[in-house]
Design an enzyme around this catalytic site. Structure first.
Site, PDB file in Angstrom:
ATOM      1  N   HIS A 298     -56.139  48.696  39.950  1.00 31.78           N
ATOM      2  CA  HIS A 298     -54.678  48.730  40.037  1.00 31.78           C
ATOM      3  C   HIS A 298     -54.212  50.176  39.901  1.00 31.78           C
ATOM      4  CE1 HIS A 298     -50.456  47.718  39.347  1.00 31.78           C
ATOM      5  NE2 HIS A 298     -50.770  46.542  39.869  1.00 31.78           N
TER       6      HIS A 298
ATOM      7  N   ASP B 223     -54.235  39.226  41.335  1.00 29.74           N
ATOM      8  CA  ASP B 223     -54.758  38.462  42.478  1.00 29.74           C
ATOM      9  C   ASP B 223     -56.137  37.867  42.241  1.00 29.74           C
ATOM     10  OD1 ASP B 223     -53.120  40.980  44.183  1.00 29.74           O
ATOM     11  OD2 ASP B 223     -52.601  38.863  44.399  1.00 29.74           O
TER      12      ASP B 223
HETATM   13  C1  SDX Z   1     -51.162  44.167  43.895  1.00 30.41           C
HETATM   14  O1  SDX Z   1     -48.586  48.167  42.680  1.00 30.41           O
HETATM   15  C2  SDX Z   1     -48.485  47.000  42.203  1.00 30.41           C
HETATM   16  O2  SDX Z   1     -47.884  46.755  41.160  1.00 30.41           O
HETATM   17  C3  SDX Z   1     -49.126  45.917  43.041  1.00 30.41           C
HETATM   18  C4  SDX Z   1     -49.147  44.524  42.446  1.00 30.41           C
HETATM   19  C5  SDX Z   1     -47.762  43.938  42.340  1.00 30.41           C
HETATM   20  O3  SDX Z   1     -47.565  43.016  41.517  1.00 30.41           O
HETATM   21  O4  SDX Z   1     -46.894  44.301  43.173  1.00 30.41           O
HETATM   22  O5  SDX Z   1     -49.741  44.546  41.156  1.00 30.41           O
HETATM   23  C6  SDX Z   1     -49.934  43.561  43.335  1.00 30.41           C
HETATM   24  O6  SDX Z   1     -51.116  44.685  44.977  1.00 30.41           O
HETATM   25  C7  SDX Z   1     -52.418  44.155  43.080  1.00 30.41           C
HETATM   26  C8  SDX Z   1     -53.600  44.916  43.771  1.00 30.41           C
HETATM   27  C9  SDX Z   1     -54.225  43.964  44.764  1.00 30.41           C
HETATM   28  N1  SDX Z   1     -55.238  44.689  45.597  1.00 30.41           N
HETATM   29  C10 SDX Z   1     -56.536  44.496  45.386  1.00 30.41           C
HETATM   30  O7  SDX Z   1     -57.018  43.770  44.525  1.00 30.41           O
HETATM   31  C11 SDX Z   1     -57.421  45.242  46.388  1.00 30.41           C
HETATM   32  C12 SDX Z   1     -58.602  45.898  45.665  1.00 30.41           C
HETATM   33  N2  SDX Z   1     -58.107  46.984  44.854  1.00 30.41           N
HETATM   34  C13 SDX Z   1     -58.136  48.328  45.364  1.00 30.41           C
HETATM   35  O8  SDX Z   1     -58.056  48.461  46.749  1.00 30.41           O
HETATM   36  C14 SDX Z   1     -57.367  49.337  44.543  1.00 30.41           C
HETATM   37  O9  SDX Z   1     -57.767  49.165  43.246  1.00 30.41           O
HETATM   38  C15 SDX Z   1     -55.841  49.310  44.600  1.00 30.41           C
HETATM   39  C16 SDX Z   1     -55.347  49.329  45.998  1.00 30.41           C
HETATM   40  C17 SDX Z   1     -55.296  48.113  43.889  1.00 30.41           C
HETATM   41  C18 SDX Z   1     -55.347  50.560  43.877  1.00 30.41           C
HETATM   42  O10 SDX Z   1     -55.737  51.640  44.640  1.00 30.41           O
HETATM   43  P1  SDX Z   1     -55.547  53.146  44.122  1.00 30.41           P
HETATM   44  O11 SDX Z   1     -54.687  53.195  42.914  1.00 30.41           O
HETATM   45  O12 SDX Z   1     -55.167  53.980  45.296  1.00 30.41           O
HETATM   46  O13 SDX Z   1     -56.989  53.528  43.611  1.00 30.41           O
HETATM   47  P2  SDX Z   1     -58.099  54.202  44.502  1.00 30.41           P
HETATM   48  O14 SDX Z   1     -58.266  53.430  45.765  1.00 30.41           O
HETATM   49  O15 SDX Z   1     -57.808  55.664  44.587  1.00 30.41           O
HETATM   50  O16 SDX Z   1     -59.385  53.951  43.595  1.00 30.41           O
HETATM   51  C19 SDX Z   1     -59.745  54.857  42.561  1.00 30.41           C
HETATM   52  C20 SDX Z   1     -61.280  54.761  42.505  1.00 30.41           C
HETATM   53  C21 SDX Z   1     -61.926  55.022  43.849  1.00 30.41           C
HETATM   54  O17 SDX Z   1     -63.234  55.476  43.579  1.00 30.41           O
HETATM   55  P3  SDX Z   1     -63.533  57.105  43.568  1.00 30.41           P
HETATM   56  O18 SDX Z   1     -62.976  57.658  44.865  1.00 30.41           O
HETATM   57  O19 SDX Z   1     -62.803  57.622  42.334  1.00 30.41           O
HETATM   58  O20 SDX Z   1     -65.031  57.210  43.437  1.00 30.41           O
HETATM   59  O21 SDX Z   1     -61.656  53.413  42.154  1.00 30.41           O
HETATM   60  C22 SDX Z   1     -62.350  52.838  43.234  1.00 30.41           C
HETATM   61  C23 SDX Z   1     -62.052  53.658  44.461  1.00 30.41           C
HETATM   62  O22 SDX Z   1     -63.122  53.573  45.390  1.00 30.41           O
HETATM   63  N3  SDX Z   1     -61.851  51.460  43.375  1.00 30.41           N
HETATM   64  C24 SDX Z   1     -62.601  50.402  43.664  1.00 30.41           C
HETATM   65  C25 SDX Z   1     -61.724  49.312  43.657  1.00 30.41           C
HETATM   66  N4  SDX Z   1     -60.484  49.724  43.378  1.00 30.41           N
HETATM   67  C26 SDX Z   1     -60.571  51.063  43.215  1.00 30.41           C
HETATM   68  N5  SDX Z   1     -63.924  50.279  43.929  1.00 30.41           N
HETATM   69  C27 SDX Z   1     -64.374  49.027  44.189  1.00 30.41           C
HETATM   70  N6  SDX Z   1     -63.583  47.917  44.178  1.00 30.41           N
HETATM   71  C28 SDX Z   1     -62.261  48.025  43.935  1.00 30.41           C
HETATM   72  N7  SDX Z   1     -61.478  46.948  43.935  1.00 30.41           N
END
Ligand code: SDX
Length: 428
Positions: free
Chosen positions: A300, A357
């Site tokens: 998140h 989710d």
């Molecule tokens: C919602 O914003 C809100 O409030 C949203 C929400 C709401 O109520 O409105 O809470 C609802 O959208 C919840 C999120 C649902 N999405 C997912 O579950 C999809 C999976 N999650 C990721 O795609 C990610 O965690 C996000 C999109 C939720 C957040 O993305 P960020 O903040 O841009 O984080 P990032 O992609 O920069 O990740 C930081 C690091 C990265 O690794 P490094 O580059 O540091 O090595 O964490 C890793 C990412 O690769 N990472 C994950 C991961 N989520 C982040 N690695 C594997 N699996 C994951 N799920």
């Protein structure tokens, strides 16, 4: 009032600082460009506040979520989705009379204009329900013009009609007749009845299902400046009407990184199940930078602790499945996947926890809601939050049309070349 000092090339600039009621601190850069010619750069806006708001407070480090000051845990335990709609949109908890009057208004506006049923006929059965929902909400502008005296009534109309639009789109695509709203049922029971009743077989939703869905709707009601709420504010800042702004929010929510994640989680769990339940394989895939696979429902932008909504859903899902006498193997996979990830250094280091989710889809499945409708459920829950954000933006004297700047990194000045003098461009 404290200030922040920005020093560049030997010149220092004093910038005001804004402190919120929960002691959050921001550097106010409203006057930065006019004073310095400088802008800031923050792709994804992870470090940028777009507004000051009084609606929702999130403490991501400690897993805190409050709506108008009330903790989500208390609202889930003591309130109802209709009451939370009132709280978010109007800012206070209603009296008994106010709540009953509001609920009556929602019932009296839950029908669609009969002509709108024709719109469904134009969509192919393969149309995604979120595509249909976004188009149908935008179409409401054609029936309910956006005039200042209409705003409050249009807010009630939208809160009342979204669940009817969702249920009708479901019935259309499974080829069953539309089931009309019933005013003798409360909001959530009425939605379930419109979804699952068939003319030959009256459907009375069980109290367990109504309570479970009402809880899920409360848990999705608002989440401050997330992608879809920011989209609603962005579109509304141009003067676009409520329906157009919310339609844009629905489209933003449909993405798998946002509201589409609940569907993606179930598909991920089904993939793991079909693949023999090899959790280590999928944890490794999630960590592999060369693999596009992500652990859906994990991570998140704001929560760097357990999402309080996920904690509530996880606690509740066992109870609901037991009461319904259901045993969903995907729940066991989800729990084992969570345990494995939370012990893994990659997830620990990046503070990746289950988000709202991760478990919600298990509950929707238990209710018989089809997977492609999960994000529609998220939209029904999030609607009061989007409306509250849109209203606050409209009433904020600081609101200007949202127009971010950029840093240009393209070609410098060059002049037009006649086609006969051009050589084949090397591929980009
Ligand atoms: C919602 O914003 C809100 O409030 C949203 C929400 C709401 O109520 O409105 O809470 C609802 O959208 C919840 C999120 C649902 N999405 C997912 O579950 C999809 C999976 N999650 C990721 O795609 C990610 O965690 C996000 C999109 C939720 C957040 O993305 P960020 O903040 O841009 O984080 P990032 O992609 O920069 O990740 C930081 C690091 C990265 O690794 P490094 O580059 O540091 O090595 O964490 C890793 C990412 O690769 N990472 C994950 C991961 N989520 C982040 N690695 C594997 N699996 C994951 N799920």
């Amino acid at each position: 009032m404290p200030t922040a000092t920005l020093t560049l090339n030997g010149t220092s600039y004093e910038l005001p600082v804004v402190v919120g009621t929960e002691n959050e601190v921001a550097i106010d850069i409203t006057g930065l460009r006019s004073a310095t010619g400088l802008i800031t750069l923050d792709p994804g806006y992870g470090n940028t506040g777009s507004c000051e708001s009084r609606i929702t407070y999130i403490d991501g480090a400690n897993g805190v979520l409050r709506h108008r000051g009330y903790p989500i845990e208390e609202l889930c335990e003591k309130s109802s989705f209709v009451e939370v709609c009132y709280l978010l949109v109007y800012g206070t908890l209603p009296t008994q009379d106010e709540l009953e009057a509001f609920a009556r208004k929602l019932k009296s506006h839950s029908l669609l204009h009969e002509d709108m049923k024709k719109f469904f006929e134009g969509f192919p059965p393969s149309a995604h329900p979120m595509t249909v929902l976004s188009a149908m909400v935008a179409s409401l502008s054609a029936y309910y013009p956006d005039t200042p005296e209409n705003v409050d009534l249009n807010i009630v109309r939208l809160l009342a009609k979204l669940k009817t639009l969702a249920a009708f789109s479901y019935k259309k695509f499974i080829g069953q007749p539309y089931i009309y709203p019933r005013n003798d049922l409360d909001f959530t029971a009425d939605f379930l009845h419109m979804m699952f009743e068939v003319p030959s077989e009256p459907y009375e939703p069980s109290e367990t299902l109504v309570k479970a869905l009402d809880l899920l709707l409360i848990l999705h009601a608002d989440h401050e400046q997330n992608c879809s709420a920011s989209t609603v504010r962005m579109v509304g800042s141009s003067g676009a009407d409520l329906f157009a702004s919310i339609s844009a929010g629905i489209s933003a929510l449909s993405g798998p990184l946002h509201g589409g994640a609940n569907t993606a989680v179930i598909k991920m769990l089904q993939q793991i199940q079909a693949d023999g339940g090899d959790l280590d394989k999928y944890i490794a895939k999630a960590k592999d930078k060369d693999d596009p696979f992500r652990l859906m429902g994990f991570g998140h932008r704001v929560y760097k602790n357990y999402d309080p909504r996920a904690r509530i859903i996880k606690r509740y899902v066992d109870e609901v499945l037991q009461e319904l006498g259901l045993d969903d193997p995907l729940l066991d996979i989800a729990k084992r996947l969570e345990a494995a990830a939370l012990e893994d250094e990659y997830f620990i280091e990046r503070k990746l926890f289950p988000n709202v989710d991760f478990y919600s889809g298990i509950l929707y499945r238990a209710m018989g809601i089809p997977t492609d409708m999960f994000t529609v459920m998220f939209a029904i829950g999030r609607l009061p939050g989007w409306i509250a954000q849109w209203k606050e933006m409209k009433n904020d004297p600081k609101t200007r049309i949202n127009r971010p700047r950029q840093i240009y990194q393209g070609e410098r000045l060059r002049h037009y070349v006649p086609i006969e003098e051009r050589s084949a461009a090397t591929p980009a």
